[in-house]
Design an enzyme around this catalytic site. Structure first.
Site, short mmCIF file in Angstrom:
data_model
loop_
_atom_site.label_atom_id
_atom_site.label_comp_id
_atom_site.label_asym_id
_atom_site.label_seq_id
_atom_site.Cartn_x
_atom_site.Cartn_y
_atom_site.Cartn_z
N SER A 124 0.84 -1.20 0.00
CA SER A 124 0.00 0.00 0.00
C SER A 124 0.87 1.24 0.00
O SER A 124 1.98 1.25 0.57
CB SER A 124 -0.84 -0.02 1.28
OG SER A 124 -1.47 1.21 1.49
N TYR A 149 -2.13 -1.12 10.92
CA TYR A 149 -2.36 -1.67 9.58
C TYR A 149 -1.18 -1.33 8.67
O TYR A 149 -0.59 -2.19 8.02
CB TYR A 149 -3.68 -1.14 8.98
CG TYR A 149 -3.76 -1.42 7.49
CD1 TYR A 149 -4.02 -2.70 7.04
CD2 TYR A 149 -3.52 -0.42 6.55
CE1 TYR A 149 -4.06 -2.98 5.67
CE2 TYR A 149 -3.56 -0.68 5.19
CZ TYR A 149 -3.82 -1.97 4.75
OH TYR A 149 -3.83 -2.23 3.41
N LYS A 153 1.96 -3.71 6.86
CA LYS A 153 2.35 -3.76 5.44
C LYS A 153 3.85 -3.54 5.28
O LYS A 153 4.52 -4.21 4.49
CB LYS A 153 1.60 -2.70 4.64
CG LYS A 153 0.12 -3.00 4.47
CD LYS A 153 -0.10 -4.11 3.46
CE LYS A 153 -1.50 -4.65 3.52
NZ LYS A 153 -1.73 -5.86 2.76
P1 NAD Z 1 -10.89 -7.41 1.24
O1 NAD Z 1 -11.11 -7.40 2.72
O2 NAD Z 1 -12.06 -7.24 0.36
O3 NAD Z 1 -10.13 -8.75 0.82
C1 NAD Z 1 -9.28 -9.44 1.70
C2 NAD Z 1 -9.70 -10.90 1.69
O4 NAD Z 1 -8.87 -11.65 2.56
C3 NAD Z 1 -11.13 -11.13 2.17
O5 NAD Z 1 -11.80 -11.90 1.20
C4 NAD Z 1 -10.98 -11.89 3.49
O6 NAD Z 1 -12.06 -12.79 3.70
C5 NAD Z 1 -9.66 -12.59 3.27
N1 NAD Z 1 -8.90 -12.91 4.49
C6 NAD Z 1 -8.58 -12.07 5.51
N2 NAD Z 1 -7.84 -12.72 6.43
C7 NAD Z 1 -7.66 -13.99 5.96
C8 NAD Z 1 -6.98 -15.13 6.46
N3 NAD Z 1 -6.34 -15.11 7.63
N4 NAD Z 1 -7.01 -16.28 5.73
C9 NAD Z 1 -7.68 -16.31 4.53
N5 NAD Z 1 -8.34 -15.27 4.04
C10 NAD Z 1 -8.33 -14.11 4.73
O7 NAD Z 1 -9.78 -6.30 0.92
P2 NAD Z 1 -9.28 -5.72 -0.47
O8 NAD Z 1 -9.67 -4.29 -0.51
O9 NAD Z 1 -9.64 -6.63 -1.55
O10 NAD Z 1 -7.71 -5.76 -0.21
C11 NAD Z 1 -6.91 -6.83 -0.64
C12 NAD Z 1 -5.48 -6.58 -0.19
O11 NAD Z 1 -5.04 -5.33 -0.71
C13 NAD Z 1 -5.33 -6.47 1.33
O12 NAD Z 1 -4.11 -7.07 1.70
C14 NAD Z 1 -5.26 -4.98 1.57
O13 NAD Z 1 -4.54 -4.66 2.73
C15 NAD Z 1 -4.53 -4.51 0.33
N6 NAD Z 1 -4.80 -3.10 -0.01
C16 NAD Z 1 -6.08 -2.67 -0.11
C17 NAD Z 1 -6.35 -1.33 -0.39
C18 NAD Z 1 -7.76 -0.81 -0.47
O14 NAD Z 1 -7.96 0.40 -0.33
N7 NAD Z 1 -8.76 -1.65 -0.71
C19 NAD Z 1 -5.28 -0.45 -0.57
C20 NAD Z 1 -3.98 -0.93 -0.49
C21 NAD Z 1 -3.74 -2.26 -0.20
C1 WQD Z 2 -9.81 9.28 0.89
C2 WQD Z 2 -10.05 10.76 1.13
C3 WQD Z 2 -10.35 11.29 3.45
C4 WQD Z 2 -14.11 9.07 3.94
C5 WQD Z 2 -7.04 4.41 3.09
C6 WQD Z 2 -5.95 3.75 3.90
C7 WQD Z 2 -4.84 3.30 3.00
C8 WQD Z 2 -5.37 2.45 1.84
C9 WQD Z 2 -6.52 3.07 1.15
C10 WQD Z 2 -5.19 0.15 2.34
C11 WQD Z 2 -9.30 11.30 2.36
C12 WQD Z 2 -11.62 11.57 2.68
C13 WQD Z 2 -12.96 9.63 3.41
C14 WQD Z 2 -15.18 9.92 4.34
C15 WQD Z 2 -13.87 11.82 3.65
N1 WQD Z 2 -5.85 1.20 2.29
N2 WQD Z 2 -12.84 10.99 3.28
N3 WQD Z 2 -15.02 11.26 4.17
O1 WQD Z 2 -7.39 7.43 3.81
O2 WQD Z 2 -6.48 7.80 1.47
O3 WQD Z 2 -6.50 5.54 2.43
O4 WQD Z 2 -7.51 3.48 2.11
O5 WQD Z 2 -4.01 0.00 2.20
O6 WQD Z 2 -3.96 2.59 3.81
O7 WQD Z 2 -5.47 4.69 4.85
O8 WQD Z 2 -8.62 6.54 1.77
O9 WQD Z 2 -10.97 6.44 1.06
O10 WQD Z 2 -10.45 6.56 3.52
O11 WQD Z 2 -10.04 8.54 2.10
O12 WQD Z 2 -13.78 13.03 3.55
O13 WQD Z 2 -16.21 9.47 4.84
O14 WQD Z 2 -11.44 10.95 1.44
O15 WQD Z 2 -10.15 12.26 4.46
O16 WQD Z 2 -8.93 12.63 2.05
P1 WQD Z 2 -7.22 6.94 2.44
P2 WQD Z 2 -10.10 6.95 2.13
#
Ligand code: NAD
Ligand code: WQD
Length: 341
Positions: A124, A149, A153
């Site tokens: 991330s 979190y 990562k």
């Molecule tokens: P998500 O929660 O939809 O998907 C994660 C999946 O992992 C889920 O299906 C959950 O059931 C499964 N899971 C969790 N713990 C588990 C375990 N111990 N064993 C087996 N399965 C397990 O999340 P997502 O948004 O699809 O994110 C996927 C990956 O990308 C995550 O590692 C997340 O940290 C990373 N990521 C997400 C974002 C975002 O904003 N969505 C941003 C950056 C990184």
């Molecule tokens: C985006 C913008 C908020 C909600 C997070 C995690 C990051 C990554 C992605 C996994 C910001 C604003 C949001 C709301 C708002 N996840 N906001 N009202 O914070 O950039 O990133 O998700 O790795 O680790 O921190 O994403 O979608 O929460 O926010 O005003 O109800 O929207 O302040 O400027 P963020 P977000």
């Protein structure tokens, strides 16, 4: 080729499973369904006309994972599984370290035992240190994350770097996602958060459909053009295609690579809300409230390294993100809960 997707039933994993199936890969999804529904995978199968293997199990169960890797003759793993709620991680830090760091350790042990050495990891942009210097390249310094979190990562990135240093026959891709958003263009699969969404796009969509009364915008006094936070929203299908390209690039080639996956453009919260209103034709009532603790003013990627090394590019615009997010939300007002069991 056989790809095992940990967490493949979740938001990003299900879209990636679809892209891999369409590209001809065999897909094994390994997910404990702690934050996902089996329905997402049924829909992936329906959309692609192909079937996948689903294993309901936990990545912390090393013997089960090793068995899955061996039994299905897996060539490479894409590792999505983990917990991802930033706020919750500050309340339950050990659960985040156990699931994310401990789970990845278990995965690496199972891979070593099964002699599978090709791994793509979901990292991330949260690992970068706060900076005024945008866009961020992969060489930008990583920081001290503001929540467990984010720390989990960064710890996993370090673990993978150490694993590679000791075992240079491994092929590892660390993908640093910016802000994934949107849904498959069919509206059949999308993001289905449990409870009140933390992220902007699902929150906006739920306001537009009437599940939530109004959006709270966290601060309009940031040093950005309109005062609201600026982020790099990447369409989940562009992100999914990035995984296909990354897996392809590292297969049969030892190495460790880190790639930013972002669109390379920043949009403010107000711009995002206006784009959503424009494409959906719905009004999104909002109020400006105080800043959310831990938020940064701005963050966007320089995706040049991924573009050149992976021959990958974001093809979809911010309007596409909003249109697809709205199609998914309006066709599935309660997410996958709308589906018959
Ligand atoms: P998500 O929660 O939809 O998907 C994660 C999946 O992992 C889920 O299906 C959950 O059931 C499964 N899971 C969790 N713990 C588990 C375990 N111990 N064993 C087996 N399965 C397990 O999340 P997502 O948004 O699809 O994110 C996927 C990956 O990308 C995550 O590692 C997340 O940290 C990373 N990521 C997400 C974002 C975002 O904003 N969505 C941003 C950056 C990184
Ligand atoms: C985006 C913008 C908020 C909600 C997070 C995690 C990051 C990554 C992605 C996994 C910001 C604003 C949001 C709301 C708002 N996840 N906001 N009202 O914070 O950039 O990133 O998700 O790795 O680790 O921190 O994403 O979608 O929460 O926010 O005003 O109800 O929207 O302040 O400027 P963020 P977000």
């Amino acid at each position: 080729m056989v790809m095992l997707l940990t967490g493949g039933a979740g938001y990003i994993g299900s879209h990636t499973a679809l892209v891999l199936l369409e590209a001809g890969y065999e897909v094994v999804v390994y997910d404990n369904l702690s934050n996902a529904s089996r329905e997402s995978l049924r829909r992936v199968e329906k959309l692609t006309g192909r079937s996948l293997t689903f294993i309901e199990a936990d990545i912390r169960d090393t013997p089960r994972l090793q068995q899955a890797l061996t039994e299905h003759q897996v060539d490479a793993v894409i590792h999505f599984a983990g917990l991802k709620a930033v706020g919750e991680s500050t309340q339950k830090p050990l659960a985040y370290y156990e699931n994310n760091v401990g789970g990845t350790l278990s995965l690496c042990e199972a891979m070593r035992a099964a002699e599978v050495r090709t791994l793509v990891f979901s990292s991330s942009a949260t690992v970068y240190a706060e900076s005024d210097d945008m866009p961020l390249t992969e060489a930008a310094p990583t920081g001290r994350p503001t929540n467990p979190y984010g720390s989990s990562k960064l710890m996993i990135e370090w673990m993978l770097q150490d694993l590679y240093a000791a075992n240079p026959d491994w092929s590892i891709a660390i993908l640093r996602y910016f802000n994934p958003a949107g849904a498959h263009e069919s509206g059949e699969i999308g993001e289905d958060p449990n409870g009140i969404p933390n992220n902007l796009l699902p929150y906006v969509s739920q306001v537009a459909i009437g599940r939530l009364p109004q959006l709270s915008i966290y601060g309009d006094d940031y040093p950005t053009p309109d005062g609201t936070g600026v982020r790099d929203y990447i369409h989940v299908m562009d992100l999914a295609e990035g995984h296909l390209k990354a897996a392809h690039a590292i297969t049969d080639k030892a190495g460790l690579h880190t790639w930013n996956l972002g669109a390379g453009k920043g949009h403010s919260v107000l711009e995002a809300v206006r784009a959503f209103e424009r494409v959906s034709g719905r009004e999104v009532p909002y109020q400006i409230v105080g800043r959310r603790p831990g938020d940064i003013a701005q963050c966007w990627a320089n995706p040049h390294k991924a573009e050149t090394e992976l021959d990958w590019q974001c093809r979809r615009t911010i309007d596409d993100i909003m249109a697809d997010a709205w199609r998914w939300q309006s066709q599935n007002p309660q997410g996958y809960d709308d589906s018959p069991a």
